[in-house]
Design an enzyme around this catalytic site. Structure first.
Site, PDB file in Angstrom:
ATOM      1  N   ASP A  15       0.830  -1.212   0.000  1.00  0.00           N
ATOM      2  CA  ASP A  15       0.000   0.000   0.000  1.00  0.00           C
ATOM      3  C   ASP A  15       0.862   1.260   0.000  1.00  0.00           C
ATOM      4  OD1 ASP A  15      -2.377   1.404  -0.012  1.00  0.00           O
ATOM      5  OD2 ASP A  15      -2.569   1.403   2.171  1.00  0.00           O
ATOM      6  N   ASN A  63     -11.093  -2.618  -5.109  1.00  0.00           N
ATOM      7  CA  ASN A  63     -10.370  -1.623  -5.914  1.00  0.00           C
ATOM      8  C   ASN A  63     -11.066  -1.275  -7.230  1.00  0.00           C
ATOM      9  OD1 ASN A  63      -7.121  -2.786  -4.752  1.00  0.00           O
ATOM     10  ND2 ASN A  63      -8.213  -0.930  -4.153  1.00  0.00           N
TER      11      ASN A  63
HETATM   12  C1  IPE Z   1      -5.406  -2.699  -0.165  1.00  0.00           C
HETATM   13  O1  IPE Z   1      -5.069  -1.349  -0.291  1.00  0.00           O
HETATM   14  C2  IPE Z   1      -5.367  -3.373  -1.493  1.00  0.00           C
HETATM   15  C3  IPE Z   1      -4.058  -3.505  -2.122  1.00  0.00           C
HETATM   16  C4  IPE Z   1      -2.916  -3.137  -1.618  1.00  0.00           C
HETATM   17  C5  IPE Z   1      -4.053  -4.144  -3.402  1.00  0.00           C
HETATM   18  P1  IPE Z   1      -6.173  -0.214  -0.408  1.00  0.00           P
HETATM   19  O2  IPE Z   1      -5.441   1.063  -0.513  1.00  0.00           O
HETATM   20  O3  IPE Z   1      -7.125  -0.534  -1.491  1.00  0.00           O
HETATM   21  O4  IPE Z   1      -6.904  -0.346   0.996  1.00  0.00           O
HETATM   22  P2  IPE Z   1      -7.890   0.686   1.726  1.00  0.00           P
HETATM   23  O5  IPE Z   1      -8.946   1.062   0.735  1.00  0.00           O
HETATM   24  O6  IPE Z   1      -7.076   1.862   2.128  1.00  0.00           O
HETATM   25  O7  IPE Z   1      -8.398  -0.055   2.906  1.00  0.00           O
HETATM   26  C1  IPE Z   2      -1.720   0.193  -3.289  1.00  0.00           C
HETATM   27  O1  IPE Z   2      -1.421   1.555  -3.293  1.00  0.00           O
HETATM   28  C2  IPE Z   2      -1.819  -0.369  -4.678  1.00  0.00           C
HETATM   29  C3  IPE Z   2      -3.177  -0.790  -5.090  1.00  0.00           C
HETATM   30  C4  IPE Z   2      -4.237  -0.762  -4.341  1.00  0.00           C
HETATM   31  C5  IPE Z   2      -3.308  -1.279  -6.441  1.00  0.00           C
HETATM   32  P1  IPE Z   2      -2.576   2.642  -3.280  1.00  0.00           P
HETATM   33  O2  IPE Z   2      -2.945   2.948  -4.693  1.00  0.00           O
HETATM   34  O3  IPE Z   2      -3.689   2.204  -2.421  1.00  0.00           O
HETATM   35  O4  IPE Z   2      -1.831   3.889  -2.660  1.00  0.00           O
HETATM   36  P2  IPE Z   2      -2.452   4.913  -1.623  1.00  0.00           P
HETATM   37  O5  IPE Z   2      -2.895   4.124  -0.441  1.00  0.00           O
HETATM   38  O6  IPE Z   2      -3.574   5.611  -2.305  1.00  0.00           O
HETATM   39  O7  IPE Z   2      -1.304   5.802  -1.315  1.00  0.00           O
HETATM   40 MG    MG Z   3      -4.073   2.473  -0.442  1.00  0.00          MG
END
Ligand code: IPE
Ligand code: IPE
Ligand code: MG
Length: 240
Positions: A15, A63
């Site tokens: 993340d 997502n």
């Molecule tokens: C979790 O991260 C999913 C992945 C890393 C693929 P998110 O960024 O989607 O999680 P939330 O929405 O902050 O809980």
């Molecule tokens: C995790 O990074 C990757 C995916 C969920 C694909 P994020 O895209 O959630 O990054 P932040 O949390 O918005 O910084």
């Molecule tokens: Mg994230």
């Protein structure tokens, strides 16, 4: 970090890509691109350290709720990265498996997934599992549906039956669950499998997470006493 007591199965919620990019005045998607590079480094490092199974959360079932452009970018990135990396992974004896409802992806990505899994099917060195369109609640539900399909009219199920039908059924138990990016939640990742995993949260954004950070997480894991409900004294006694 010690070379002994390496966790057999490590899972990572990668993340922080978006915030990493935004902090640099760039588009969120550029963070995902760098994130793929870090995944490559961490996969190699985990293999070298002797981790048997590595599970990376690449795309959650939630997502899809992101802006359309970001979702399409991610899909394209997965196809390109997968097609580019699969030969090297195969050369290193990595068995690749996708965990999740991959039937929802476009046909091009599904094709790449099928090919990559087929090519690496007989590899035995390391397991690399990519959780894509994965949700822990989906996993448990599909397990129950599998059981109902295979044993119509069944009146009762037990934990072992359920476990055998989760997408992780042929992987070692989850030892260490890492989440980068500063949030301290599971976000519907391996909710059943994490029941007794050691949890490790760090503030490092995924595009900054490297092999040293992985070693730091494993070091923290090695400093934990896994009691599985017993007392600390019992566990210390058993370890002697
Ligand atoms: C979790 O991260 C999913 C992945 C890393 C693929 P998110 O960024 O989607 O999680 P939330 O929405 O902050 O809980
Ligand atoms: C995790 O990074 C990757 C995916 C969920 C694909 P994020 O895209 O959630 O990054 P932040 O949390 O918005 O910084
Ligand atoms: Mg994230």
């Amino acid at each position: 970090m010690s070379e002994k007591n390496i966790p057999k199965h490590v899972a990572i919620i990668m993340d922080g890509n978006g915030r990493w990019a935004q902090a640099r005045g760039k588009k969120r998607t550029s963070g995902h691109k760098v994130g793929v590079e870090r995944a490559r480094e961490v996969i190699e490092a985990a293999g070298n350290l002797g981790v048997e199974s590595l599970t990376l959360f690449a795309f959650s079932s939630e997502n899809w709720n992101r802006p359309k452009e970001e979702v399409s970018y991610l899909m394209e990135l997965f196809i390109v990265a997968l097609n580019r990396e699969v030969k090297t992974l195969n050369k290193h004896g990595v068995k690749l498996k996708f965990l999740g409802d991959t039937g929802a992806f476009n046909s091009k990505l599904q094709e790449s997934i099928k090919k990559a899994e087929a090519l690496t099917e007989n590899n035995r060195n390391v397991r690399l599992n990519i959780a894509a369109n994965y949700g822990g609640q989906w996993d448990i539900t599909q397990a129950v549906n599998n059981i109902l399909r295979e044993s119509p009219g069944i009146q009762q199920i037990d934990e072992l039956m359920l476990e055998k039908n989760l997408v992780t059924h042929d992987l070692p138990p989850l030892d260490l669950l890492i989440r980068t990016g500063g949030e301290t939640r599971i976000s519907n990742f391996l909710i059943w499998q994490a029941a007794y995993a050691e949890l490790y949260f760090c503030d490092t954004l995924w595009p900054d997470f490297d092999s040293n950070q992985l070693k730091k997480a494993i070091d923290a894991y090695q400093g934990r006493q896994r009691r599985f409900g017993k007392t600390g004294e019992q566990v210390s006694q058993e370890e002697k």
